[in-house]
Design an enzyme around this catalytic site. Structure first.
Site, mmCIF file in Angstrom:
data_model
loop_
_atom_site.group_PDB
_atom_site.id
_atom_site.type_symbol
_atom_site.label_atom_id
_atom_site.label_comp_id
_atom_site.label_asym_id
_atom_site.label_seq_id
_atom_site.Cartn_x
_atom_site.Cartn_y
_atom_site.Cartn_z
ATOM 1 N N ASP A 19 0.296 -5.700 -6.810
ATOM 2 C CA ASP A 19 -0.330 -4.587 -6.092
ATOM 3 C C ASP A 19 0.389 -3.298 -6.446
ATOM 4 O OD1 ASP A 19 -2.211 -3.505 -4.336
ATOM 5 O OD2 ASP A 19 -0.795 -3.515 -2.674
ATOM 6 N N TYR A 27 0.407 1.182 -6.379
ATOM 7 C CA TYR A 27 0.383 2.259 -5.373
ATOM 8 C C TYR A 27 -0.140 3.524 -6.057
ATOM 9 C CZ TYR A 27 2.290 4.664 -1.190
ATOM 10 O OH TYR A 27 2.463 5.361 -0.023
ATOM 11 N N HIS A 71 -3.535 8.736 -0.932
ATOM 12 C CA HIS A 71 -2.982 7.812 0.064
ATOM 13 C C HIS A 71 -1.468 7.987 0.140
ATOM 14 C CE1 HIS A 71 -2.190 4.149 2.324
ATOM 15 N NE2 HIS A 71 -1.352 3.754 1.376
ATOM 16 N N ARG A 85 7.745 12.045 5.742
ATOM 17 C CA ARG A 85 8.538 13.056 5.034
ATOM 18 C C ARG A 85 7.673 14.297 4.847
ATOM 19 N NH1 ARG A 85 8.772 8.299 2.492
ATOM 20 N NH2 ARG A 85 7.239 9.034 0.958
ATOM 21 N N GLU A 99 -6.767 -1.913 3.592
ATOM 22 C CA GLU A 99 -6.441 -1.062 2.453
ATOM 23 C C GLU A 99 -7.565 -1.181 1.433
ATOM 24 O OE1 GLU A 99 -2.557 -1.798 0.872
ATOM 25 O OE2 GLU A 99 -1.566 -0.756 2.534
ATOM 26 N N GLU A 127 -9.062 -0.917 -1.986
ATOM 27 C CA GLU A 127 -8.561 -0.903 -3.347
ATOM 28 C C GLU A 127 -9.615 -1.441 -4.308
ATOM 29 O OE1 GLU A 127 -4.677 -2.528 -3.997
ATOM 30 O OE2 GLU A 127 -4.086 -2.350 -1.885
ATOM 31 N N ASP A 164 -6.414 -5.238 0.770
ATOM 32 C CA ASP A 164 -5.072 -5.799 0.925
ATOM 33 C C ASP A 164 -4.631 -5.558 2.368
ATOM 34 O OD1 ASP A 164 -2.980 -7.226 -0.206
ATOM 35 O OD2 ASP A 164 -1.813 -5.431 -0.596
ATOM 36 N N ARG A 179 1.042 -3.026 9.741
ATOM 37 C CA ARG A 179 1.912 -1.855 9.616
ATOM 38 C C ARG A 179 3.203 -1.983 10.442
ATOM 39 N NH1 ARG A 179 -0.118 0.393 5.042
ATOM 40 N NH2 ARG A 179 -2.351 0.780 5.237
ATOM 41 N N GLN A 220 5.545 -4.318 8.649
ATOM 42 C CA GLN A 220 6.034 -3.667 7.429
ATOM 43 C C GLN A 220 7.122 -2.642 7.748
ATOM 44 O OE1 GLN A 220 2.916 -2.192 4.917
ATOM 45 N NE2 GLN A 220 4.306 -1.106 3.547
ATOM 46 N N TYR A 268 10.444 -3.696 5.530
ATOM 47 C CA TYR A 268 10.257 -3.267 4.139
ATOM 48 C C TYR A 268 11.537 -2.799 3.445
ATOM 49 C CZ TYR A 268 10.485 1.824 4.837
ATOM 50 O OH TYR A 268 10.904 3.108 5.085
ATOM 51 N N LYS A 280 2.095 -8.256 4.238
ATOM 52 C CA LYS A 280 1.047 -8.247 3.227
ATOM 53 C C LYS A 280 0.587 -9.630 2.801
ATOM 54 C CE LYS A 280 0.817 -3.779 1.982
ATOM 55 N NZ LYS A 280 -0.412 -3.004 1.821
ATOM 56 N N THR A 289 -5.297 -11.396 1.259
ATOM 57 C CA THR A 289 -5.923 -10.334 0.466
ATOM 58 C C THR A 289 -7.347 -10.779 0.200
ATOM 59 O OG1 THR A 289 -3.842 -9.691 -0.602
ATOM 60 C CG2 THR A 289 -5.873 -9.051 -1.707
ATOM 61 N N THR A 298 -4.142 1.616 -2.410
ATOM 62 C CA THR A 298 -5.160 2.223 -1.548
ATOM 63 C C THR A 298 -5.706 3.511 -2.151
ATOM 64 O OG1 THR A 298 -3.984 1.308 0.344
ATOM 65 C CG2 THR A 298 -5.646 2.979 0.801
ATOM 66 N N GLU A 318 -3.892 6.287 7.812
ATOM 67 C CA GLU A 318 -4.141 7.698 7.480
ATOM 68 C C GLU A 318 -5.111 8.331 8.466
ATOM 69 O OE1 GLU A 318 -4.825 8.060 2.986
ATOM 70 O OE2 GLU A 318 -4.951 5.908 3.397
#
Length: 437
Positions: free
Chosen positions: A135, A137, A142, A151, A207, A209, A241, A245, A248, A252, A261, A265, A368, A382
């Protein structure tokens, strides 16, 4: 790159009447999959309108010769791995011959009718035995949308525009549309809690994809050059996927997602072949003037010119109350697949640049795919700003993340001026309650 030929002719129609004007499977598509019928083993098939053509029977019909026959024989078993290993030549020969046989005016209609099964009577299976699932990114909006939540001043990490980011997922839990989405259990830790707790995920998400199916692979230790990478892509599918959250967020660091995850899927069951997608190849969106140019092993001018796909992607939701009230699914958003920062060929080239071997039937996820605004974001993370801004559905229900009983539906449609649009079929799953552990 795959060529545009007579199989893409927009004037072409089929004696299979349901194919003409079909939203997903007109004669210009002819996707590959694996199906079974009552008391008969799974084998390769091709979707045409509301029907499935049996490739095992086609191989015995006497209607195919040469590369087309080789391709049908390779697709006669329980998986399409042997067919994908043959590469584009036999795949294209099979497509061209089937197009002739299914087109209006075919002299062989009477024979081909005996090769068809009504799709409603068929069970669809994973098209390949997936040896490896990776997978990526690659959806930049996204990455930006999520990065701003954590951030705000520097949403992208320093490596994002230099290197395709990815991780190796769990191939064993990839399933086709309709498979149960069991809410996963795992550890989660609230921000103000001293210790974690164990239990069902409270922040279950989707997600949106694209899946990339690998055709011919490469030998271990031998990279695939960027200029050759496209020939190793057999086709695409839709891919959800599913993501927990809250699990994760706790697990993570430092190695990335794990239980968040690997529980499921979901993919659409048909491989929309590289040949069918040829008219819908388009220019990769230009990078910002101050973006770094990728290193030479990731850069090919032809790939930049036609390496992206003109595919419209959508996410829809249908809650239990909507089903009870017989309401249609609500569209959460629609956006283009061109919102990927890296092309499929760049993902393949990067994946193998260190000598990692890909094999026929392997699966890559793009990551995503989202729009810069809320019109087509590919996750609730999001859309609801991490759960801080619930969305209100037309019937008054609200959601931050998925509730038990919610059904998520992904849809994709390839569109280009002057050509018949083709679709992917749907990629759907319904959330069921977690098991007591």
């Amino acid at each position: 790159m795959p060529l545009i030929d007579e199989t893409h002719n927009p004037a072409l129609t089929s004696w299979v009447s349901s194919a003409n004007g079909h939203a997903d499977f007109p004669i210009q598509n002819l996707p590959l999959g694996v199906f079974s019928t009552r008391n008969e083993a799974p084998r390769g098939g091709v979707a045409i309108g509301d029907w499935v053509l049996d490739l095992a029977k086609a191989g015995r019909s006497g209607l195919l010769t040469g590369d087309a026959l080789d391709a049908a024989i390779a697709a006669s078993g329980r998986t399409l791995n042997p067919l994908l290993a043959l590469g584009a030549g036999p795949r294209r020969a099979l497509r061209r011959r089937l197009s002739q046989l299914l087109a209006n005016g075919s002299d062989d209609q009477g024979i081909v009718e005996g090769l068809l099964y009504h799709a409603a009577d068929c069970t669809l299976h994973l098209p390949t035995t997936i040896g490896g699932y990776t997978d990526f990114y690659a959806g930049i909006h996204h990455a930006l949308n999520v990065g701003r939540q954590f951030r705000p001043d520097n949403p992208l990490l320093p490596n994002y525009k230099h290197v395709p980011i990815g991780y190796h997922g769990r191939a064993s839990s990839v399933r086709v549309t309709g498979a149960e989405v069991r809410r996963p259990n795992g550890q989660r830790k609230a921000p103000d809690a001293e210790v974690p707790t164990f239990g069902p995920s409270q922040r279950l998400d989707l997600e949106l994809e694209l899946g990339i199916w690998i055709g011919p692979g490469n030998e271990l230790g031998t990279p695939i050059a960027i200029g050759e990478a496209d020939s190793h892509i057999a086709g695409l599918c839709l891919l959800n996927d599913w993501s927990a959250r809250d699990l994760q967020a706790w697990e993570y660091q430092p190695l990335g997602p794990f239980l968040a995850k690997n529980f499921l899927t979901t993919v659409s069951p048909w491989i929309i072949t590289a040949e069918a997608l040829a008219p819908f190849r388009t220019r990769q969106p230009a990078r910002a003037a101050d973006d770094p140019k990728p290193l030479p092993y990731l850069w090919d001018e032809t790939d930049q010119e036609r390496g992206a796909y003109g595919i419209e992607l959508s996410v829809l939701i249908r809650t239990p109350r909507m089903r009870e009230d017989k309401q249609a699914p609500h569209r959460l958003g629609t956006g283009p697949a061109t919102n990927l920062y890296w092309t499929a060929a760049q993902l393949v080239a990067h994946h193998t640049c260190n000598g990692c071997d890909l094999n026929p039937g392997d699966l890559l996820g793009t990551g995503t795919i989202s729009t810069p605004d809320d019109s087509g974001v590919g996750s609730l993370l999001e859309l609801t700003r991490g759960g801080k801004a619930p969305i209100t559905l037309p019937n008054g229900e609200t959601r931050t993340f998925l509730a038990d009983g919610d059904e998520l539906i992904l849809a994709g449609r390839a569109v280009a001026d002057g050509y018949v649009s083709i679709g992917f079929g749907n990629c759907r799953g319904q959330v069921t309650p977690a098991l007591n552990v």
